[in-house]
Design an enzyme around this catalytic site. Sequence first.
Site, PDB file in Angstrom:
ATOM      1  N   CYS A 248      78.022  44.758   0.993  1.00 25.87           N
ATOM      2  CA  CYS A 248      78.309  43.310   0.947  1.00 25.87           C
ATOM      3  C   CYS A 248      78.827  42.936   2.331  1.00 25.87           C
ATOM      4  O   CYS A 248      80.023  42.799   2.543  1.00 25.87           O
ATOM      5  CB  CYS A 248      79.326  42.985  -0.130  1.00 25.87           C
ATOM      6  N   ALA A 249      77.926  42.759   3.280  1.00 26.82           N
ATOM      7  CA  ALA A 249      78.275  42.902   4.686  1.00 26.82           C
ATOM      8  C   ALA A 249      78.864  41.671   5.372  1.00 26.82           C
ATOM      9  O   ALA A 249      79.654  41.812   6.304  1.00 26.82           O
ATOM     10  CB  ALA A 249      77.047  43.367   5.473  1.00 26.82           C
ATOM     11  N   ALA A 250      78.445  40.470   5.004  1.00 26.74           N
ATOM     12  CA  ALA A 250      78.852  39.286   5.766  1.00 26.74           C
ATOM     13  C   ALA A 250      80.372  39.101   5.740  1.00 26.74           C
ATOM     14  O   ALA A 250      81.017  39.437   4.742  1.00 26.74           O
ATOM     15  CB  ALA A 250      78.164  38.048   5.214  1.00 26.74           C
ATOM     16  N   PRO A 251      80.931  38.602   6.853  1.00 32.89           N
ATOM     17  CA  PRO A 251      80.257  38.140   8.079  1.00 32.89           C
ATOM     18  C   PRO A 251      79.950  39.237   9.100  1.00 32.89           C
ATOM     19  O   PRO A 251      79.468  38.947  10.175  1.00 32.89           O
ATOM     20  CB  PRO A 251      81.268  37.154   8.655  1.00 32.89           C
TER      21      PRO A 251
ATOM     22  N   GLY B 235      82.178  41.913  10.188  1.00 33.69           N
ATOM     23  CA  GLY B 235      83.256  42.568  10.921  1.00 33.69           C
ATOM     24  C   GLY B 235      83.374  44.050  10.615  1.00 33.69           C
ATOM     25  O   GLY B 235      83.480  44.885  11.530  1.00 33.69           O
TER      26      GLY B 235
ATOM     27  N   GLU C 299      73.236  41.799   2.393  1.00 33.25           N
ATOM     28  CA  GLU C 299      73.932  40.535   2.172  1.00 33.25           C
ATOM     29  C   GLU C 299      73.070  39.662   1.283  1.00 33.25           C
ATOM     30  O   GLU C 299      71.879  39.500   1.530  1.00 33.25           O
ATOM     31  CB  GLU C 299      74.238  39.838   3.497  1.00 33.25           C
TER      32      GLU C 299
ATOM     33  N   ASP D  86      70.402  41.564  -3.237  1.00 34.78           N
ATOM     34  CA  ASP D  86      71.490  41.736  -4.186  1.00 34.78           C
ATOM     35  C   ASP D  86      71.699  43.243  -4.350  1.00 34.78           C
ATOM     36  O   ASP D  86      70.814  43.943  -4.850  1.00 34.78           O
ATOM     37  CB  ASP D  86      71.112  41.092  -5.516  1.00 34.78           C
TER      38      ASP D  86
ATOM     39  N   ASP E 232      82.647  46.621  -0.121  1.00 32.85           N
ATOM     40  CA  ASP E 232      83.615  45.540   0.097  1.00 32.85           C
ATOM     41  C   ASP E 232      83.187  44.390  -0.812  1.00 32.85           C
ATOM     42  O   ASP E 232      82.488  43.473  -0.390  1.00 32.85           O
ATOM     43  CB  ASP E 232      83.610  45.138   1.565  1.00 32.85           C
TER      44      ASP E 232
ATOM     45  N   CYS F 162      89.816  42.060  -1.070  1.00 34.75           N
ATOM     46  CA  CYS F 162      90.917  41.306  -0.451  1.00 34.75           C
ATOM     47  C   CYS F 162      91.663  40.568  -1.569  1.00 34.75           C
ATOM     48  O   CYS F 162      92.020  39.400  -1.442  1.00 34.75           O
ATOM     49  CB  CYS F 162      90.418  40.356   0.631  1.00 34.75           C
TER      50      CYS F 162
END
Length: 418
Positions: free
Chosen positions: A246-249, A251, A268, A294, A313, A366
Amino acid sequence: MALARAAELVGAVLGGGNLTEAFEHMLATHPGWPDATRGAVRDLAWSTLRDFRRSGVVLDRLLHTPPAPAIHGLLLVALTRLRQRPEQAHTVVDQAVQAALELMPGLKNMVNGVLRNALRQRDQWAAWTEADEEARLGFPRWWIARLRASAGEGWEAALAAGNQRPPMAIRVNTRRTTIDAALAGLEGAGLVVRRLDNDALLLDRPVPVGRLPGFSDGLLSVQDAGAQWAARLLAPLAGERVLDACAAPGGKTAHLLECADVELLALELDSLRAQRVDSNLARLGLTARVQVADCRRVERWWDGRPFDRILADVPCSASGVARRHPDIKWLRRETDIAQFAAQQAEILDALWQTLAPGGTMLYVTCSVFDEENAGQIARFCALHADAERVPVCGEPDLKLLPNAEHDGFYYALLRKQA
């Protein structure tokens, strides 16, 4: 002008909109705004939403029913500014009336009357705030209850940190420079900075990225210090095959590539957000295969070759980063947490089949809520006999609550038994 534009942003959130998207749209329609104007509008809108209920309890005493979102937002912004700058009360009220003339001219007298009535009762604001838990602590009651139950003695400090302006931390691209050189460059630019345990560089106060020497050359990135634990904990080795699911954005994707020369696939779901991953990698001089997909639909993107390491993530409530996105506090509902947990479970179950025996997966959120964190990992391990917990910094997992150095994050490391 800043007050009127901030009121529009707050009004958009009251109408159910996303604050960041509303601000980006506003900037696109005002491309000539100087940095000072952009910063003033942003700061006022964000601080109003962080302190939403502190102004809200005042309006509760003065209004029988909330007005239209634009005027409701204007009153909240004006009350926030009155708390911030009490010596400018006359000017703030005048600015609010002028903003009402622009937004909804027929309500300018109402705005004037409400704000002047609020000022006459100013000595009661503190008591009204103290009597209302949401106003006192700055979060919805359900949020407060969940954090109190899961965070132990640190729950109140975490809430207090969530109401402050977020810190600014720098990640060094060690493919292009050294941490010592970057630190010297920042200090040479007149910035006060210190190095944290995970090599994040924490500034004493946020600055525009244009003031960061080497940013445009790809030497530095802005990334919360808590987020910089991800690459260190996953610890990829040169030549390994790595998935950022789940790569975006981008970092954490970039940080993994800065740490080791790996073959990395970044997934993404959203095509526009995938473009941000590409842009970030290009600025840093890094290469990965970025694919719009997905991650739960493994059959649509996986070529059958197992990954040595996976960064999961996952989407979450974002409760650990609410000070950066304060609309979350008031738009999120308690029922959303179970929905996020269900989505996270689907992602973990899907990705596990793509991990090589002996490989490791780092689960990241997060969030500060147990249902998305330790509870999620306990569920997963109970269902997957081949999942082995790997200690993180000497503990079963790493729980970071928001504080002056970093946002809130959760990390759990899993190894797939051979």
